[in-house]
Design an enzyme around this catalytic site. Structure first.
Site, mmCIF file in Angstrom:
data_model
loop_
_atom_site.group_PDB
_atom_site.id
_atom_site.type_symbol
_atom_site.label_atom_id
_atom_site.label_comp_id
_atom_site.label_asym_id
_atom_site.label_seq_id
_atom_site.Cartn_x
_atom_site.Cartn_y
_atom_site.Cartn_z
ATOM 1 C CB SER A 47 -13.862 -12.924 95.736
ATOM 2 O OG SER A 47 -13.665 -11.695 96.394
ATOM 3 C CD GLN A 64 -7.578 -15.911 90.609
ATOM 4 O OE1 GLN A 64 -7.558 -15.386 89.501
ATOM 5 N NE2 GLN A 64 -7.213 -15.261 91.700
ATOM 6 N N GLY A 96 -15.060 -12.904 99.489
ATOM 7 C CA GLY A 96 -14.849 -14.274 99.054
ATOM 8 C C GLY A 96 -14.307 -15.141 100.173
ATOM 9 C CB THR A 97 -11.810 -14.500 102.836
ATOM 10 O OG1 THR A 97 -10.693 -14.320 101.949
ATOM 11 C CG2 THR A 97 -11.327 -15.192 104.103
ATOM 12 C CB CYS A 154 13.420 -13.800 97.019
ATOM 13 S SG CYS A 154 14.080 -15.410 96.608
ATOM 14 C CG HIS A 163 -11.546 -8.483 94.952
ATOM 15 N ND1 HIS A 163 -10.190 -8.616 94.771
ATOM 16 C CD2 HIS A 163 -11.889 -9.412 95.875
ATOM 17 C CE1 HIS A 163 -9.732 -9.568 95.561
ATOM 18 N NE2 HIS A 163 -10.738 -10.074 96.239
#
Length: 460
Positions: free
Chosen positions: A195, A178, A69-70, A321, A197
Site C-alpha cells: 500500500s 510495512q 492495499g486492502t 484501553c 501510503h
C-alpha cells in the site's frame, strides 16, 4: 508537532508531491485510447508499472495497481483461492496478520465453507518455520504470511515459509505493506501486496503482484483494465506519485535504516529505565528499523495517547484501553504479552535525534500522570494478611483489574493466593503478563458468575 505513526500512514513524500502535480497535467486521459492524450497517459502508466515491478522484484505484466492495499489483499486472496479451488479450500495464515487478511479469511470460511488454520507465534510475534510448514496440507489452496508485523515490527521468516510452500505446490501470498519501502521481499513468494501510503505515496494506491504460473481467477464482473484484477479507471497521477515515492524512499533506505535503528535501540533501552513496569515487545533484532512497541502497567492507553498528543507527539496504540474497542489487539493477544497502556512508535524518515530525546523526556511524566489519576500503586507492599483474597473488578475496564490486583497483593503472604473477578477481555492477557513481570505464579482461570476468576499465587 512530532508525527511518530508512519506505520499507520506516512506523510506525503516531497517527490510524490512533485510527481503528482506534474502528472495531473499529463495523466488525466483514458490510457486505453489511441489519441495523443491517451498515448501520453498510457506511457506514464507503463513507465510507473515497470519501475514498481523493479522495486517489487517481479515482471511488469505480473503487477497490478489497485485502489488500496486492502483491496490488493482481498483481490489477491480471493483470486488465488478461487483459482485453486480444485486443490482444496484450506487456507493458512499467521495469527498476527493484518486485519485485511483475517477478514478475507473469515469471508472465505463463511462463503465457501473453507477451513482456516492460524499458525501461532512466539512471544516476539514470529511464526516458527517448522510450525508453518506443518500447517500446510494436501488440500491447502493458499498460505499467507506478512513480511513484517504492523504493530510490533517483527520480521517473519518469509523465505523459509516460501520454500516450504514451494515444495508442496502451495502459493504464498506476502503482505509487504510495512516493509516494501525498506527493500524487496526475499524468497520464492507467489503473490505480494502493498500500500503506497505506508511509504509516503498518496492514499488510494495499492500493489498486487501475481507470479506467472500461479492459478488465479479474478472474482467479480470482468473488466478489461489491470488484467481484470482491479476494475475501473486507473488513477494515473496517484500511481505515478506512488511509484516515484517508492523509488525515493528506497534510495534513502540503507542510510536511514542504520540511523533510525540506532534511535529505536535507544528507545528500547531507555524506556524501561525511565518508566517502571514497562514491557517492550517485538523481536529486538529481527525487526523493522523504525518501529518499537511497549506496554505500560496500570495505564489507560487512550489517556496516555492524549497526554502524548498534548505534548505534541502523535503515536499509536494496540491497547484495549481505548474508547473504540474493549478487546486487546489481536497481535498482542496472539503474542501473549501485556496489552494495557500500549504505545507504538514508528519514526518517519529524517526524524531528528533531538525529537527522540524529547519523547524520552516527556514519556515518564505522561505515564506517571495517568497512573496517578487512576490510583495505581507506586510500589509493591510487604507480605502479610490472609492466605486467600478476592478482588471484585466486575464491570471495570483495563487497566483497573490489574491496578486493583497490585494494590491488594501486598496483603497476600508468600504461598497465598488472590482471585481477580473480571469481565474485561484484556484481563486474560494482562494478569498473566503482570505475574511474569512481577515473578509471581499465575494459576489460571475458571468461569465465575458474570465473568472469569483469575487466580494468582504469591511466591516471593
Amino acid at each position: 508537532m512530532s508525527y511518530f505513526d508512519v506505520a499507520s500512514s506516512a506523510p506525503l513524500h516531497p517527490v510524490a508531491r512533485q510527481a503528482l502535480q506534474a502528472s495531473l497535467d499529463e495523466g488525466w486521459a483514458d490510457p486505453a485510447r489511441l489519441y495523443r492524450e491517451g498515448r501520453r497517459a498510457v506511457l506514464l502508466l507503463n513507465t510507473a508499472r515497470e519501475a514498481a515491478a523493479e522495486a517489487v522484484g517481479c515482471r511488469p505484466d505480473e503487477l497490478t495497481f489497485t485502489p488500496s492495499g486492502t483491496y490488493a489483499v482481498h483481490s489477491g486472496m480471493s483470486g488465488a483461492l478461487s483459482g485453486r479451488r480444485r486443490a482444496g479450500r484450506h487456507l493458512v495464515v499467521s495469527a498476527v496478520e493484518h486485519s485485511s487478511v483475517l477478514h478475507a479469511a473469515s469471508a472465505h470460511e463463511a462463503a465457501t465453507g473453507g477451513e482456516v488454520t492460524e499458525v501461532p507465534v512466539d512471544r516476539y510475534g514470529a511464526v516458527s518455520p517448522e510450525e508453518y510448514a506443518e500447517a500446510l496440507r494436501e488440500d491447502t489452496a493458499l498460505a499467507c504470511l506478512q513480511s513484517a508485523n504492523h504493530e510490533v515490527g517483527t520480521e517473519q521468516p518469509v523465505a523459509e515459509a516460501a520454500e516450504a510452500c514451494r515444495s508442496r505446490g502451495v502459493p504464498l501470498l506476502v503482505d509487504a505493506a510495512q516493509s516494501l519501502g525498506w527493500g524487496p521481499v526475499e524468497g520464492a513468494w507467489s503473490l505480494l501486496t502493498a500500500s503506497a501510503h505506508k511509504w509516503g505515496g498518496p492514499a488510494g494506491v495499492g500493489l498486487l503482484a501475481v507470479r506467472k504460473g500461479v492459478r488465479f481467477a479474478p472474482q467479480g464482473p470482468a473488466d478489461e483494465r489491470e488484467s481484470g484484477r482491479a476494475p475501473g479507471f486507473q488513477n494515473i497521477p496517484a500511481i505515478v506519485a506512488a511509484v516515484a515515492s517508492l523509488r525515493a524512499v528506497r534510495a534513502e533506505a540503507a542510510d536511514e535504516a542504520v540511523r533510525l535503528r540506532a534511535l529505536v535501540d535507544r528507545i528500547r533501552a531507555r524506556v524501561p529505565e525511565l518508566v517502571p513496569d514497562v514491557e517492550v515487545v517485538g523481536d529486538p533484532e529481527h525487526r523493522l528499523p523504525h518501529l518499537v512497541t511497549f506496554s505500560c502497567l496500570y495505564v489507560d492507553g487512550e489517556a496516555l495517547l492524549h497526554e502524548l498528543d498534548r505534548a505534541d507527539f502523535s503515536v499509536s496504540s494496540g491497547s484495549s484501553c481505548t474508547s473504540s474497542t474493549l478487546t486487546p489487539s489481536h497481535v498482542l493477544r496472539a503474542m501473549g504479552v501485556l496489552s494495557e497502556g500500549n504505545v507504538r512508535v514508528s519514526l518517519p524518515l529524517g526524524t531528528p535525534e533531538a525529537e527522540v530525546d524529547r519523547f524520552l523526556e516527556v514519556l515518564p511524566k505522561a505515564v506517571s500522570g495517568v497512573r496517578e489519576r487512576l490510583g495505581a500503586p507506586v510500589s509493591a507492599a510487604g507480605p502479610g494478611g490472609t492466605p486467600a483474597l478476592v478482588v471484585d473488578a466486575l464491570g471495570r475496564r483495563c487497566p483497573i483489574p490489574v491496578i486493583e490486583l497490585a494494590k491488594i497483593f501486598g496483603e497476600v503472604p508468600v504461598g497465598g493466593t488472590v482471585t481477580v473477578l473480571s469481565d474485561d477481555e484484556a484481563a486474560r492477557l494482562d494478569i498473566p503478563a503482570w505475574c511474569e513481570m512481577r515473578g509471581q505464579e499465575y494459576l489460571g482461570e475458571r468461569p465465575a458468575d458474570h465473568g472469569v476468576a483469575y487466580v494468582v499465587r504469591r511466591i516471593s
